[in-house]
Design an enzyme around this catalytic site. Structure first.
Site, PDB file in Angstrom:
ATOM      1  N   GLU A  52       0.818  -1.212   0.000  1.00  0.00           N
ATOM      2  CA  GLU A  52       0.000   0.000   0.000  1.00  0.00           C
ATOM      3  C   GLU A  52       0.855   1.266   0.000  1.00  0.00           C
ATOM      4  OE1 GLU A  52      -2.996   0.128  -0.820  1.00  0.00           O
ATOM      5  OE2 GLU A  52      -3.400  -2.003  -0.694  1.00  0.00           O
ATOM      6  N   TYR A 135      -5.445   7.192   3.910  1.00  0.00           N
ATOM      7  CA  TYR A 135      -5.616   6.151   2.896  1.00  0.00           C
ATOM      8  C   TYR A 135      -4.878   4.863   3.280  1.00  0.00           C
ATOM      9  CZ  TYR A 135      -4.893   3.037  -0.843  1.00  0.00           C
ATOM     10  OH  TYR A 135      -4.833   1.866  -1.535  1.00  0.00           O
ATOM     11  N   ASP A 153      -8.470   5.899  -2.508  1.00  0.00           N
ATOM     12  CA  ASP A 153      -7.409   6.499  -3.322  1.00  0.00           C
ATOM     13  C   ASP A 153      -8.084   7.222  -4.498  1.00  0.00           C
ATOM     14  OD1 ASP A 153      -8.161   4.546  -5.102  1.00  0.00           O
ATOM     15  OD2 ASP A 153      -6.132   3.850  -5.518  1.00  0.00           O
TER      16      ASP A 153
HETATM   17  N1  ADE Z   1      -3.747   0.503  -5.417  1.00  0.00           N
HETATM   18  C1  ADE Z   1      -3.746   0.736  -4.104  1.00  0.00           C
HETATM   19  N2  ADE Z   1      -3.979  -0.367  -3.402  1.00  0.00           N
HETATM   20  C2  ADE Z   1      -4.123  -1.344  -4.307  1.00  0.00           C
HETATM   21  C3  ADE Z   1      -4.348  -2.706  -4.210  1.00  0.00           C
HETATM   22  N3  ADE Z   1      -4.448  -3.270  -3.028  1.00  0.00           N
HETATM   23  N4  ADE Z   1      -4.431  -3.418  -5.361  1.00  0.00           N
HETATM   24  C4  ADE Z   1      -4.313  -2.799  -6.544  1.00  0.00           C
HETATM   25  N5  ADE Z   1      -4.084  -1.517  -6.696  1.00  0.00           N
HETATM   26  C5  ADE Z   1      -3.981  -0.790  -5.594  1.00  0.00           C
END
Ligand code: ADE
Length: 377
Positions: A52, A135, A153
């Protein structure tokens, strides 16, 4: 069914009525169509956290190889906390937003000392770790620990803004509160992590900024923007300010033995902790060469003779663009000392690769290596 909202807003009636019926189709779609991504296997809190943090600001395809290398090199909180920051920045080199790497490293130490090496299963405690904003803390809390917290996000915000045709720029706090309230109303308490990830996935693969693939969307029948035929009008954005451009100089300074001078940026600075060919921004009314000589004096207390232009590299950061002019230089006076940097060293050309450098500086290294040893003026 209507969920209690932490930030009450007026949802459109048609959405309020269906709020409990929306999560199901999204989760079914995610179970069917989700991409097979490395961080979706073996979901330990550590692996979720690293993913993340990397995925903030960076595309999935770019993250994948970095993620594999990072976990290979730092497989646990302990391994990360005990590694020198230099090594963490080296593995992060090229991924950008290096504060993420510095914060991850600092947070690993905090997790060791304050949480016995285990990421805390609490949104508030996660939020207390360096580099975890709402986030990332929400993503880790929900995906790794199943806590009922939203994680919005840019992708998720776009989906929700379209679902309810929410007006206003999502960068504004009033719009953010509306999106947050909508997400909280939709969040299924028994599958918050999958819901958050599904929303992000829908935004990344179906509800695209341009030409969304509404025919594949599990929410197309409920989506207000789709019904209005105005998908691309949401989220609404205020006109962006022009991105400024700066001319920046860098000195490839060689000593008589053929070693090259590099400096480490102050840790609290932009690109903090990264190494570079020292230099700085050209000021109005000075030449590139004069600006570089001035910067070398101000930053390192040395006088340099500025020679030929080695290369000019263009690079775009989020809020500005630069052209980086690298000049061959020679020290002609002064005694090296770090005034505005964290460290400075004379290194052999073959050692340059051991130092974490930003992409623009790496391009200078490539030019040097393609042209052989950096040598005479
Ligand atoms: N962008 C942010 N978190 C994500 C996730 N867990 N899988 C794919 N794209 C992401």
């Amino acid at each position: 069914m209507i969920f209690p909202m932490k930030h009450p807003i007026c949802l459109p009636d048609d959405v309020t009525e269906r709020v409990g019926a929306l999560a199901g189709p999204l989760l079914d779609w995610f179970a069917r169509d989700a991409r097979d991504l490395p961080w979706r296997h073996d979901r330990t809190p550590y692996r979720v956290w690293v993913a993340e943090v990397m995925l903030q600001q960076t595309q999935v395809d770019t993250v994948i190889p970095y993620y594999a290398r990072f976990l290979d090199r730092f497989p646990s909180v302990e391994a990360l906390a005990s590694a020198p920051l230099h090594d963490v920045l080296k593995v992060w080199e090229g991924l950008g937003y290096y504060a993420r790497a510095r914060n991850l490293h600092a947070a690993a130490s905090q997790v060791l000392t304050e949480h016995a090496g285990h990421l805390p299963a609490s949104y508030a405690d996660l939020l207390n770790l360096p580099g975890l904003g709402p986030y990332a803390a929400g993503a880790v809390a929900s995906i790794a620990f199943g806590l009922p917290v939203v994680a919005l996000d840019g992708n998720a915000r776009r989906v929700l803004a379209r679902l309810c045709a929410i007006e206003g720029d999502p960068r504004r706090s009033a719009t953010q509160r509306a999106l947050q309230a909508l997400a909280e109303a939709l969040l299924p308490p028994d599958a918050p992590g999958r819901f958050n990830e599904a929303l992000i996935e829908l935004g990344a693969t179906v509800c695209l900024p341009r030409a969304p693939r509404c025919e594949r969307c599990p929410w197309s029948a409920a989506c207000r923007a789709h019904r209005l035929g105005q998908e691309e009008a949401f989220p609404q954005s205020s006109p962006r300010r022009a991105v400024p451009h700066y001319d920046v100089t860098a000195a490839v300074t060689c000593d008589d033995a053929g070693r090259i001078l590099i400096a480490q940026r102050a840790y609290d600075d932009f690109l903090g902790g990264m190494w570079e060919f020292p230099g700085g921004k050209k000021e109005d009314g000075e030449t590139l060469e004069d600006g570089l000589a001035r910067e070398m004096k101000e930053e390192l207390d040395i006088d340099v003779e500025v020679g030929a232009l080695l290369t000019a590299v263009k690079h775009a950061y989020t809020h500005f663009r630069i052209t980086l002019y690298a000049f061959r230089c020679r020290q002609v006076g002064g005694t090296l000392r770090c005034i505005e940097c964290a460290d400075a060293r004379w290194v052999w050309p073959h050692e340059l690769g051991e130092y974490p450098m930003s992409v623009a500086n790496q391009k200078i290294v490539q030019v040097l290596q393609a042209g052989g040893q950096a040598g005479t003026l």
